[in-house]
Write an enzyme that holds these catalytic residues in place. Structure first.
Site, PDB file in Angstrom:
ATOM      1  N   PHE A 187       2.190  15.916  81.080  1.00 57.48           N
ATOM      2  CA  PHE A 187       1.717  17.104  81.804  1.00 57.48           C
ATOM      3  C   PHE A 187       2.260  17.168  83.058  1.00 57.48           C
ATOM      4  O   PHE A 187       2.605  16.301  83.920  1.00 57.48           O
ATOM      5  CB  PHE A 187       0.315  17.237  81.687  1.00 57.48           C
ATOM      6  CG  PHE A 187      -0.198  17.773  80.416  1.00 57.48           C
ATOM      7  CD1 PHE A 187      -0.216  17.083  79.111  1.00 57.48           C
ATOM      8  CD2 PHE A 187      -1.078  19.083  80.627  1.00 57.48           C
ATOM      9  CE1 PHE A 187      -0.717  17.646  77.879  1.00 57.48           C
ATOM     10  CE2 PHE A 187      -1.519  19.349  79.089  1.00 57.48           C
ATOM     11  CZ  PHE A 187      -1.382  18.940  78.057  1.00 57.48           C
ATOM     12  N   LYS A 233       9.719  17.344  87.613  1.00 59.08           N
ATOM     13  CA  LYS A 233       8.999  16.364  87.159  1.00 59.08           C
ATOM     14  C   LYS A 233       9.496  15.697  85.980  1.00 59.08           C
ATOM     15  O   LYS A 233       9.704  14.668  85.795  1.00 59.08           O
ATOM     16  CB  LYS A 233       7.478  16.615  87.028  1.00 59.08           C
ATOM     17  CG  LYS A 233       6.386  15.802  87.948  1.00 59.08           C
ATOM     18  CD  LYS A 233       5.291  16.615  87.672  1.00 59.08           C
ATOM     19  CE  LYS A 233       4.632  16.381  89.202  1.00 59.08           C
ATOM     20  NZ  LYS A 233       3.452  17.177  89.369  1.00 59.08           N
ATOM     21  N   LYS A 284      10.771  12.141  85.703  1.00 55.06           N
ATOM     22  CA  LYS A 284       9.935  11.239  84.859  1.00 55.06           C
ATOM     23  C   LYS A 284      10.680  10.683  83.619  1.00 55.06           C
ATOM     24  O   LYS A 284      10.378   9.779  82.915  1.00 55.06           O
ATOM     25  CB  LYS A 284       8.581  11.656  84.625  1.00 55.06           C
ATOM     26  CG  LYS A 284       7.829  11.911  86.051  1.00 55.06           C
ATOM     27  CD  LYS A 284       6.556  11.721  85.656  1.00 55.06           C
ATOM     28  CE  LYS A 284       5.607  12.065  87.168  1.00 55.06           C
ATOM     29  NZ  LYS A 284       4.322  11.584  87.358  1.00 55.06           N
ATOM     30  N   ASN A 308     -10.758  13.646  90.912  1.00 56.51           N
ATOM     31  CA  ASN A 308     -10.166  14.836  90.479  1.00 56.51           C
ATOM     32  C   ASN A 308     -11.039  15.919  89.734  1.00 56.51           C
ATOM     33  O   ASN A 308     -12.014  15.310  89.050  1.00 56.51           O
ATOM     34  CB  ASN A 308      -8.738  14.971  90.233  1.00 56.51           C
ATOM     35  CG  ASN A 308      -8.672  14.314  88.820  1.00 56.51           C
ATOM     36  OD1 ASN A 308      -8.907  14.837  87.986  1.00 56.51           O
ATOM     37  ND2 ASN A 308      -7.799  12.995  88.972  1.00 56.51           N
ATOM     38  N   ASP A 317      -2.843   9.632  92.228  1.00 56.50           N
ATOM     39  CA  ASP A 317      -1.536   9.337  92.654  1.00 56.50           C
ATOM     40  C   ASP A 317      -1.591   8.242  93.680  1.00 56.50           C
ATOM     41  O   ASP A 317      -0.817   7.558  94.313  1.00 56.50           O
ATOM     42  CB  ASP A 317      -0.786  10.635  93.349  1.00 56.50           C
ATOM     43  CG  ASP A 317      -0.404  11.517  92.137  1.00 56.50           C
ATOM     44  OD1 ASP A 317       0.208  10.872  91.293  1.00 56.50           O
ATOM     45  OD2 ASP A 317      -0.672  12.856  92.302  1.00 56.50           O
ATOM     46  N   LYS A 332     -21.552  -0.075 101.137  1.00 56.73           N
ATOM     47  CA  LYS A 332     -21.271   1.372 101.334  1.00 56.73           C
ATOM     48  C   LYS A 332     -21.085   1.617 102.773  1.00 56.73           C
ATOM     49  O   LYS A 332     -21.423   1.098 103.781  1.00 56.73           O
ATOM     50  CB  LYS A 332     -22.825   2.049 101.114  1.00 56.73           C
ATOM     51  CG  LYS A 332     -22.882   3.536 100.925  1.00 56.73           C
ATOM     52  CD  LYS A 332     -24.151   4.071 100.841  1.00 56.73           C
ATOM     53  CE  LYS A 332     -24.269   5.463 101.074  1.00 56.73           C
ATOM     54  NZ  LYS A 332     -25.526   6.079 101.561  1.00 56.73           N
TER      55      LYS A 332
HETATM   56  O1  PMT Z   1      -9.016  17.731  81.715  1.00 52.87           O
HETATM   57  P1  PMT Z   1      -9.052  19.291  81.686  1.00 52.87           P
HETATM   58  O2  PMT Z   1     -10.278  19.627  82.759  1.00 52.87           O
HETATM   59  O3  PMT Z   1      -9.103  19.989  80.585  1.00 52.87           O
HETATM   60  O4  PMT Z   1      -7.875  19.585  82.489  1.00 52.87           O
HETATM   61  C1  PMT Z   1      -6.579  19.719  82.130  1.00 52.87           C
HETATM   62  C2  PMT Z   1      -5.548  19.378  83.086  1.00 52.87           C
HETATM   63  C3  PMT Z   1      -5.410  20.234  84.015  1.00 52.87           C
HETATM   64  C4  PMT Z   1      -6.055  17.788  83.753  1.00 52.87           C
HETATM   65  C5  PMT Z   1      -4.169  18.880  82.296  1.00 52.87           C
HETATM   66  O5  PMT Z   1      -3.990  20.116  81.559  1.00 52.87           O
HETATM   67  C6  PMT Z   1      -3.203  18.514  83.091  1.00 52.87           C
HETATM   68  O6  PMT Z   1      -2.549  19.107  83.703  1.00 52.87           O
HETATM   69  N1  PMT Z   1      -2.970  16.988  83.048  1.00 52.87           N
HETATM   70  C7  PMT Z   1      -1.915  16.383  84.122  1.00 52.87           C
HETATM   71  C8  PMT Z   1      -2.637  16.556  85.360  1.00 52.87           C
HETATM   72  C9  PMT Z   1      -1.628  15.624  86.628  1.00 52.87           C
HETATM   73  O7  PMT Z   1      -2.057  14.561  86.957  1.00 52.87           O
HETATM   74  O8  PMT Z   1      -0.698  16.172  86.643  1.00 52.87           O
HETATM   75  P2  PMT Z   1       0.576  15.673  87.709  1.00 52.87           P
HETATM   76  O9  PMT Z   1       1.665  16.668  87.822  1.00 52.87           O
HETATM   77  O10 PMT Z   1      -0.176  15.173  88.930  1.00 52.87           O
HETATM   78  O11 PMT Z   1       1.153  14.424  86.692  1.00 52.87           O
HETATM   79  C10 PMT Z   1       2.256  14.517  85.907  1.00 52.87           C
HETATM   80  C11 PMT Z   1       2.361  13.699  84.704  1.00 52.87           C
HETATM   81  O12 PMT Z   1       2.423  12.453  85.311  1.00 52.87           O
HETATM   82  C12 PMT Z   1       1.013  13.766  83.971  1.00 52.87           C
HETATM   83  O13 PMT Z   1       1.057  13.587  82.757  1.00 52.87           O
HETATM   84  C13 PMT Z   1       0.118  12.523  84.459  1.00 52.87           C
HETATM   85  O14 PMT Z   1      -1.004  11.892  83.266  1.00 52.87           O
HETATM   86  C14 PMT Z   1       1.149  11.485  85.081  1.00 52.87           C
HETATM   87  N2  PMT Z   1       0.989  10.483  85.917  1.00 52.87           N
HETATM   88  C15 PMT Z   1       0.562  10.996  86.975  1.00 52.87           C
HETATM   89  C16 PMT Z   1       0.167   9.931  88.015  1.00 52.87           C
HETATM   90  C17 PMT Z   1       0.588   8.686  87.700  1.00 52.87           C
HETATM   91  N3  PMT Z   1       0.195   7.623  88.814  1.00 52.87           N
HETATM   92  N4  PMT Z   1       0.670   8.278  86.637  1.00 52.87           N
HETATM   93  C18 PMT Z   1       1.037   9.122  85.412  1.00 52.87           C
HETATM   94  O15 PMT Z   1       1.055   8.803  84.388  1.00 52.87           O
END
Ligand code: PMT
Length: 413
Positions: free
Chosen positions: A323, A337, A341, A210, A279, A289
């Site tokens: 986040f 979320k 979570k 990503n 995810d 490859k």
């Molecule tokens: O890195 P930058 O370029 O500065 O950009 C910042 C950002 C946009 C990445 C940051 O601000 C941000 O939003 N981070 C979370 C991105 C994300 O994956 O969001 P999500 O809504 O998909 O996940 C929700 C939360 O679950 C997040 O805290 C993530 O770390 C966590 N997660 C998600 C999937 C997973 N398998 N395990 C997790 O712990």
């Protein structure tokens, strides 16, 4: 507490004398460093009389070999002495030197050597203030944690009207006090931060990834470190330099990130999960490859939800802030979320908005808890990091009586 005031060459240099007095009224011990240009506007004797200390005017003092040896290292001793460096007025020239690491006089050399916080109060002609070069330099400095007290609008010495007047000394003092008080409010905390994106291999040369640059997570790590925390930074691949002195655990895949985070969870008193974790990952990683031969289908399975696991396995006193990166129905998805979570708070960002979110130096967010939604307007990620830490720490304070059943929306800017 000890403050070094750096005075540069501008008409606002006379206000630096007021600033020195205002800092002293806060029982702060003040030293003054003047650039060569500053001495065209105000005499060192003014500051020497106010502070009772010799004013530093250059890298080299004339006199005996011994005094030359002292002055050769004075920028180091001064940078170790000061609890904060305040540059007021800060000219476009000094901001450019700080941003580019040019060390050709005492002040710019001291800036490179200091590890304590730095506050700058720019003052200049409106066109110079609005020039993209000045803006870029300020962005660089903000991202490195320099606090900027923005100039005000008004009549300027050059006869023009607009932004560029140095902020009033009281405002600068306010910021200095904030910085000094902030400085150690995370002492004793262990902050575990995740940053960057993870990569899930498809074959030896391709991966699902990503756009996360790591900037948001690194800004949080740097802010926490500067406020006295011990920081463990678990990071996906990035091109960023990690903040000095924080422990860095590099990972590539979601599974590696999970092992690193869970492996250190017991030590953490605060966990902040800014990483963009994959995810899904391919069920099979091709050993060779993949060849181009018409459409292919990748079968994907969900990765483990690290945030949810952290919430489940944490010590009861450990704060967990996740986040949420959303592009539509942002508040609804963010709240969902948060509840699913079980984190103490979610930093919700709209990554569909131009100029913020992924790979930008700026971001805007909502700090969401079950009871509150605090709006942070667009700002430098480094500033946002401070706000996130402020609100995270505030989670430890008991909430004042909440009468509403729906979340309270507050504005803090
Ligand atoms: O890195 P930058 O370029 O500065 O950009 C910042 C950002 C946009 C990445 C940051 O601000 C941000 O939003 N981070 C979370 C991105 C994300 O994956 O969001 P999500 O809504 O998909 O996940 C929700 C939360 O679950 C997040 O805290 C993530 O770390 C966590 N997660 C998600 C999937 C997973 N398998 N395990 C997790 O712990």
């Amino acid at each position: 507490m000890k403050v070094t005031v750096g005075v540069c060459g501008g008409i606002a240099a006379y206000k630096a004398a007021e600033l020195v007095r205002a800092l002293q009224r806060q029982a702060l011990d003040v030293h003054v460093v003047m650039t060569e240009a500053a001495r065209e506007f105000i005499q060192p004797l003014t500051f020497a009389s106010l502070t009772g200390h010799k004013v530093i005017t250059g890298l080299w003092s004339s006199g005996s070999a011994e005094s030359n040896l002292d002055s050769a290292i004075q920028h180091i001793s001064e940078s170790q002495w000061a609890d904060v460096l305040v540059v007021a007025p800060a000219t476009a020239n000094v901001l450019a030197k700080f941003a580019h690491g040019i060390a050709d006089d005492f002040l710019s050399t001291m800036y490179l050597a200091i590890t304590a916080p730095v506050v700058v109060a720019p003052a200049m002609n409106v066109n110079m203030w609005q020039h993209p070069a000045t803006h870029a330099n300020l962005e660089t400095l903000k991202n490195r944690g320099v606090q900027v007290v923005d100039p005000k609008s008004g009549y300027l010495a050059c006869g023009m009207v607009g932004d560029g007047r140095m902020a009033e000394p009281e405002l600068i003092v306010e910021r200095v006090l904030l910085v000094l008080n902030h400085r150690n409010d995370l002492a004793g905390e262990v902050v575990l931060v995740t940053a960057g994106g993870t990569r899930e291999a498809v074959d030896p040369v391709r991966f699902l990834g990503n756009r996360s640059s790591g900037k948001m997570g690194y800004a949080i790590a740097e802010a926490a470190q500067s406020r006295g925390a011990r920081v463990i930074l678990v990071t996906g691949p990035t091109v960023l330099h990690p903040p000095a002195n924080c422990e860095v655990i590099p990972v590539v895949t979601a599974d590696e990130m999970r092992s690193a985070v869970l492996g250190r969870l017991d030590e953490a008193s605060i966990v902040i999960k800014a990483a963009a974790v994959a995810d899904y990952r391919p069920v099979v990683r091709s050993e060779q490859k993949l060849k181009r031969s018409g459409p292919i289908t990748l079968e994907l399975v969900p990765t483990e939800d690290i945030l949810a696991e952290v919430v489940r396995l944490r010590r009861p006193e450990t704060l967990v802030v996740g986040f949420a990166a959303e592009t539509e129905n942002v508040l609804v998805h963010g709240r969902d979320k948060l509840l699913r979570k079980g984190a103490d708070a979610i930093v919700l960002n709209d990554v569909g908005r131009p100029g913020v979110g992924f790979d930008s130096d700026r971001n805007a967010a909502t700090f969401l808890t079950v009871q509150t939604a605090i709006e942070f307007p667009e700002m430098a990620k480094r500033d946002l990091a401070e706000r996130i830490l402020d609100e995270t720490l505030a989670l430890r304070r008991p909430l004042s009586v909440i009468t509403e059943t729906s979340p309270h929306v507050a504005q803090r800017d």
